[in-house]
Design an enzyme around this catalytic site. Structure first.
Site, PDB file in Angstrom:
ATOM      1  N   SER A  31       0.816  -1.221   0.000  1.00  0.00           N
ATOM      2  CA  SER A  31       0.000   0.000   0.000  1.00  0.00           C
ATOM      3  C   SER A  31       0.854   1.278   0.000  1.00  0.00           C
ATOM      4  CB  SER A  31      -0.936   0.003   1.209  1.00  0.00           C
ATOM      5  OG  SER A  31      -0.167  -0.002   2.405  1.00  0.00           O
ATOM      6  N   ASP A  85      10.582   0.147  -2.195  1.00  0.00           N
ATOM      7  CA  ASP A  85       9.608  -0.839  -1.741  1.00  0.00           C
ATOM      8  C   ASP A  85       9.247  -0.600  -0.288  1.00  0.00           C
ATOM      9  OD1 ASP A  85       9.488  -4.482  -2.331  1.00  0.00           O
ATOM     10  OD2 ASP A  85       7.973  -3.026  -1.654  1.00  0.00           O
ATOM     11  N   GLY A  86       8.128  -1.170   0.108  1.00  0.00           N
ATOM     12  CA  GLY A  86       7.690  -1.052   1.496  1.00  0.00           C
ATOM     13  C   GLY A  86       8.341  -2.118   2.360  1.00  0.00           C
ATOM     14  N   ALA A  87       7.939  -2.169   3.610  1.00  0.00           N
ATOM     15  CA  ALA A  87       8.420  -3.212   4.520  1.00  0.00           C
ATOM     16  C   ALA A  87       7.396  -3.381   5.635  1.00  0.00           C
ATOM     17  CB  ALA A  87       9.781  -2.852   5.110  1.00  0.00           C
ATOM     18  N   ASP A  88       7.392  -4.567   6.217  1.00  0.00           N
ATOM     19  CA  ASP A  88       6.493  -4.792   7.352  1.00  0.00           C
ATOM     20  C   ASP A  88       7.139  -4.356   8.657  1.00  0.00           C
ATOM     21  OD1 ASP A  88       4.337  -6.111   5.875  1.00  0.00           O
ATOM     22  OD2 ASP A  88       5.880  -7.603   5.468  1.00  0.00           O
ATOM     23  N   GLY A  99       6.892  -9.144   2.837  1.00  0.00           N
ATOM     24  CA  GLY A  99       6.085 -10.277   2.444  1.00  0.00           C
ATOM     25  C   GLY A  99       4.707 -10.276   3.055  1.00  0.00           C
ATOM     26  N   GLY A 101       2.445  -8.634   2.064  1.00  0.00           N
ATOM     27  CA  GLY A 101       1.547  -8.668   0.906  1.00  0.00           C
ATOM     28  C   GLY A 101       1.788  -9.869   0.004  1.00  0.00           C
ATOM     29  N   GLU A 107      10.108  -9.294  -5.134  1.00  0.00           N
ATOM     30  CA  GLU A 107      10.649  -8.079  -4.503  1.00  0.00           C
ATOM     31  C   GLU A 107      12.121  -8.242  -4.189  1.00  0.00           C
ATOM     32  OE1 GLU A 107       8.103  -7.762  -1.131  1.00  0.00           O
ATOM     33  OE2 GLU A 107       6.748  -6.338  -2.110  1.00  0.00           O
ATOM     34  N   LYS A 125       6.550   0.851  11.356  1.00  0.00           N
ATOM     35  CA  LYS A 125       7.447  -0.223  10.901  1.00  0.00           C
ATOM     36  C   LYS A 125       8.861  -0.047  11.458  1.00  0.00           C
ATOM     37  CE  LYS A 125       3.907  -1.022   8.009  1.00  0.00           C
ATOM     38  NZ  LYS A 125       4.157  -1.304   6.639  1.00  0.00           N
TER      39      LYS A 125
HETATM   40  O1  DER Z   1       4.504  -7.485   0.999  1.00  0.00           O
HETATM   41  C1  DER Z   1       5.429  -6.712   0.995  1.00  0.00           C
HETATM   42  O2  DER Z   1       6.630  -7.053   0.974  1.00  0.00           O
HETATM   43  C2  DER Z   1       5.117  -5.236   1.157  1.00  0.00           C
HETATM   44  O3  DER Z   1       6.163  -4.469   0.623  1.00  0.00           O
HETATM   45  C3  DER Z   1       4.987  -4.991   2.646  1.00  0.00           C
HETATM   46  O4  DER Z   1       6.185  -5.388   3.236  1.00  0.00           O
HETATM   47  C4  DER Z   1       4.679  -3.541   2.965  1.00  0.00           C
HETATM   48  O5  DER Z   1       3.358  -3.321   2.608  1.00  0.00           O
HETATM   49  P1  DER Z   1       2.609  -1.991   3.086  1.00  0.00           P
HETATM   50  O6  DER Z   1       3.334  -0.852   2.398  1.00  0.00           O
HETATM   51  O7  DER Z   1       1.217  -2.172   2.576  1.00  0.00           O
HETATM   52  O8  DER Z   1       2.715  -1.926   4.577  1.00  0.00           O
END
Ligand code: DER
Length: 233
Positions: A31, A85-88, A99, A101, A107, A125
């Protein structure tokens, strides 16, 4: 919402600071990255930037196409200038859990091909140690036929609890963009050497990839609801 504005702040700052004309840009999934793609499209229009965007999932591919950005692939662009990229969760040694998502495998491949790997996330995060805030464990992509023995092997060797990720709007397990299953490993409290854990997991027959991104990111942008952004490098 407050969290959305935090994500947007991080995404916009990262795109403004880390992307330049003629870059080949890896586009992550989730997201937060939606805002990064929005900003990429804005900058392409405003500054007439020439970019090629490499997706990390069907979702990322749709975002690139829907925003009229130029879609590339690793066949033609095996080396990228930057991947965003995003991260959890990200700990203070720059190990990320990704991961959430379910897109971790592509990725990690794309991140590994980029000269610079940049993480964008909201402030929830930003942790000292993994598991502090993110409670859904480490995602692990596995070949479907192997999921039970791999679950058992992880539990035996590392403890904790391993669950097969079940789909919400489809009967049965989540099936990834690569046709595999996802295990979520709820790891126990303890001081794991994540580099060693990642290597050991990846050596298990049937494991395709883990959501442990060990020391891959060069920089992280954490957004806050007031629009401010904290950089971690
Ligand atoms: O699934 C993923 O790897 C996404 O990048 C997740 O780590 C971050 O998703 P978000 O931006 O919706 O928090």
């Amino acid at each position: 919402s407050l969290l959305e504005s935090a994500k947007k702040a991080a995404a916009f700052r990262a795109v403004d600071e880390c992307v330049k004309d003629k870059d080949v840009v890896g586009v992550g999934s989730g997201s937060t990255v939606v805002y990064a793609v929005e900003r990429l499209a804005e900058r392409v229009q405003k500054e007439k930037l020439q970019l090629v965007c490499i997706p990390t999932s069907f979702q990322a591919r749709q975002l690139i196409v829907e925003n009229n950005l130029i879609l590339g692939d690793l066949d033609r662009y095996p080396q990228l200038d930057v991947a965003i990229d995003g991260a959890d969760e990200l700990d203070n040694k720059f190990t990320a859990i990704k991961g959430g998502g379910g897109c971790l495998t592509q990725e990690k491949i794309v991140a590994s091909c980029a000269k610079r790997f940049i993480i964008i996330a909201d402030y929830t995060k930003d942790s000292q140690t993994l598991g502090e805030q993110y409670k859904k464990g480490v995602p692990i992509e596995v070949i479907p036929l192997s999921y039970v023995p791999v679950m058992q092997r992880i539990q035996t060797r590392f403890g904790g609890k391993v669950q097969l990720r079940m789909a919400k709007s489809k009967a049965g397990p989540v099936v990834t963009d690569n046709g595999n299953f996802i295990l979520d490993w709820l790891f126990p409290e303890s001081k794991f050497d994540w580099d060693s854990v990642n290597t050991q997991l990846n050596l298990m027959p049937g494991v395709v990839e883990t959501g442990l991104f060990v020391n891959m990111a060069e920089k992280a942008y954490f957004g806050y609801s007031d629009g401010s952004v904290k950089e971690k490098a």
